[in-house]
Design an enzyme around this catalytic site. Structure first.
Site, PDB file in Angstrom:
ATOM      1  N   CYS A 134      -2.183  10.175  -5.886  1.00 22.06           N
ATOM      2  CA  CYS A 134      -3.273   9.818  -4.972  1.00 22.06           C
ATOM      3  C   CYS A 134      -4.424  10.815  -5.122  1.00 22.06           C
ATOM      4  CB  CYS A 134      -2.801   9.804  -3.520  1.00 22.06           C
ATOM      5  SG  CYS A 134      -4.216   9.442  -2.455  1.00 22.06           S
ATOM      6  N   LYS A 188       0.861  -1.178   0.000  1.00 19.43           N
ATOM      7  CA  LYS A 188       0.000   0.000   0.000  1.00 19.43           C
ATOM      8  C   LYS A 188       0.900   1.232   0.000  1.00 19.43           C
ATOM      9  CE  LYS A 188      -3.453   2.861   0.723  1.00 19.43           C
ATOM     10  NZ  LYS A 188      -4.250   3.279  -0.441  1.00 19.43           N
TER      11      LYS A 188
HETATM   12  O1  RRO Z   1      -5.540   5.640  -0.468  1.00 11.07           O
HETATM   13  C1  RRO Z   1      -6.211   6.086  -1.429  1.00 11.07           C
HETATM   14  O2  RRO Z   1      -7.267   6.715  -1.269  1.00 11.07           O
HETATM   15  C2  RRO Z   1      -5.767   5.898  -2.815  1.00 11.07           C
HETATM   16  C3  RRO Z   1      -4.476   6.077  -3.256  1.00 11.07           C
HETATM   17 BR1  RRO Z   1      -3.050   6.478  -2.108  1.00 11.07          BR
HETATM   18  C4  RRO Z   1      -4.159   5.977  -4.634  1.00 11.07           C
HETATM   19  O3  RRO Z   1      -3.017   6.149  -5.100  1.00 11.07           O
HETATM   20  N1  RRO Z   1      -5.177   5.690  -5.473  1.00 11.07           N
HETATM   21  C5  RRO Z   1      -6.454   5.501  -5.043  1.00 11.07           C
HETATM   22  O4  RRO Z   1      -7.332   5.238  -5.887  1.00 11.07           O
HETATM   23  N2  RRO Z   1      -6.713   5.604  -3.711  1.00 11.07           N
END
Ligand code: RRO
Length: 327
Positions: A137, A51
């Site tokens: 993100c 993650k």
């Molecule tokens: O954690 C998120 O809300 C998230 C991330 Br870091 C990302 O790079 N892409 C996404 O769709 N959600």
């Protein structure tokens, strides 16, 4: 053609890192906890990635923050993660013998510089095969996606490349960036001009989820997720044409400089075949991993192998990037 004797090799590479098959989880899918990462270790993925992480643990946005069906997903997770040290030191809890990439998504450049130093200074650095700096993100309240700000992207990469991360041998550590989807042809050129300035970059992952979509529940007459008034990143098979266009465009502009990890809309072996034909060296799986669990990698490997056999291809290199013209 004698199909029975044909041997098919699914191995590929990201920069100088070899993978037994092209499949990864997409960062964010099945990789937040150590248990989930252990499931990926035990799966038939070619590699796996954490993650996206920050220097410290983060709770992320309040639930419900993820929703999917067979065709699509929407998320507004808000970067929940265990903090870099848990992911960096995964090897202390679970041993693995396939490439493991760390995804980094600090909330500002200082977070990312700090994490880059954490990695270089770590005794477990040799247990990491790749770093993916997440420039895209979509769900941090009050923060736009870095990859849409070209000047900031350039500056960010310049500062990262000034850290000792730059000096780690390419054969030991692949370095890449995860990009948002682009829709304007001029934007592909602008990002490519930036990327060419940083030869230490080994790969780019295209695409992150398509930001700020909205899915509505008919019965409730309300969004299906809670944060940001229901706005969230869209993934799943419906984003595949956008993902393929991004992979293809960057392959034509930068295919001689770095590898592309195709991400978006991979439900089956045919989807993976399309990504590789467009130019991807590896393929990552998000929504469909969340829907089916890590067993999806068995299906994807065998379906891709079947397609290769039916077409007489022995290796990924036989068709990678070789999309034909319409005529
Ligand atoms: O954690 C998120 O809300 C998230 C991330 Br870091 C990302 O790079 N892409 C996404 O769709 N959600």
């Amino acid at each position: 053609m004698n199909l029975e004797n044909q041997s098919v090799v699914l191995s590929s590479n990201i920069g100088q890192i070899n993978i037994n098959n092209p499949f990864f989880n997409a960062s964010g899918a099945w990789c937040q906890t150590k248990e989930q990462l252990n499931d990926l270790i035990n799966s038939n993925s070619g590699g796996f990635i954490s993650k996206s992480c920050t220097p410290q643990h983060r709770e992320g946005n309040p639930p419900v923050r993820y929703w999917d069906n067979q065709k699509m997903s929407i998320n507004s997770m808000g970067l929940p993660n265990l903090g870099i040290s848990s992911y960096l030191n995964l090897h202390n809890d679970h041993s693995y013998d396939k490439p493991y990439f760390l995804s980094l998504a600090g909330l500002n450049i200082n977070d990312n510089l700090l994490m880059s130093y954490n990695i270089v200074d770590s005794e477990n650095i040799h247990c990491i095969s790749g770093l993916e700096y997440n420039l895209s993100c979509p769900n941090i309240i009050g923060k736009g996606q870095l990859g849409y700000d070209f000047e900031a992207t350039n500056e960010y990469l310049r500062r990262i490349m000034e850290t000792p991360i730059y000096d780690i041998n390419k054969s030991e550590l692949a370095i890449g960036i995860k990009l948002p989807p682009y829709f304007e042809l001029t934007h592909f050129d602008e990002i490519s001009d930036i990327v060419r300035q940083f030869p230490r970059l080994d790969f780019m992952t295209c695409i992150n989820s398509i930001a700020n979509g909205l899915v509505i529940d008919t019965e409730k007459e309300a969004p299906v997720i809670y944060p940001k008034s229901g706005f969230g990143g869209i993934g799943g098979n419906i984003v595949k044409p956008t993902a393929l266009a991004n992979v293809r465009k960057f392959y034509t502009l930068l295919g001689d400089k770095l590898d592309i990890i195709g991400c978006g809309g991979v439900l089956n072996g045919e989807d993976a075949f399309h990504h590789i034909l467009a130019g991807a060296s590896a393929v990552s799986v998000g929504t469909s991993l969340m829907v089916n669990g890590p067993i999806i990698f068995d299906t994807l490997n065998s379906q891709l192998e079947d397609i290769m056999i039916s077409k007489g291809y022995n290796s990924i290199g036989d068709f990678k990037g070789k999309l034909k013209g319409f005529y």
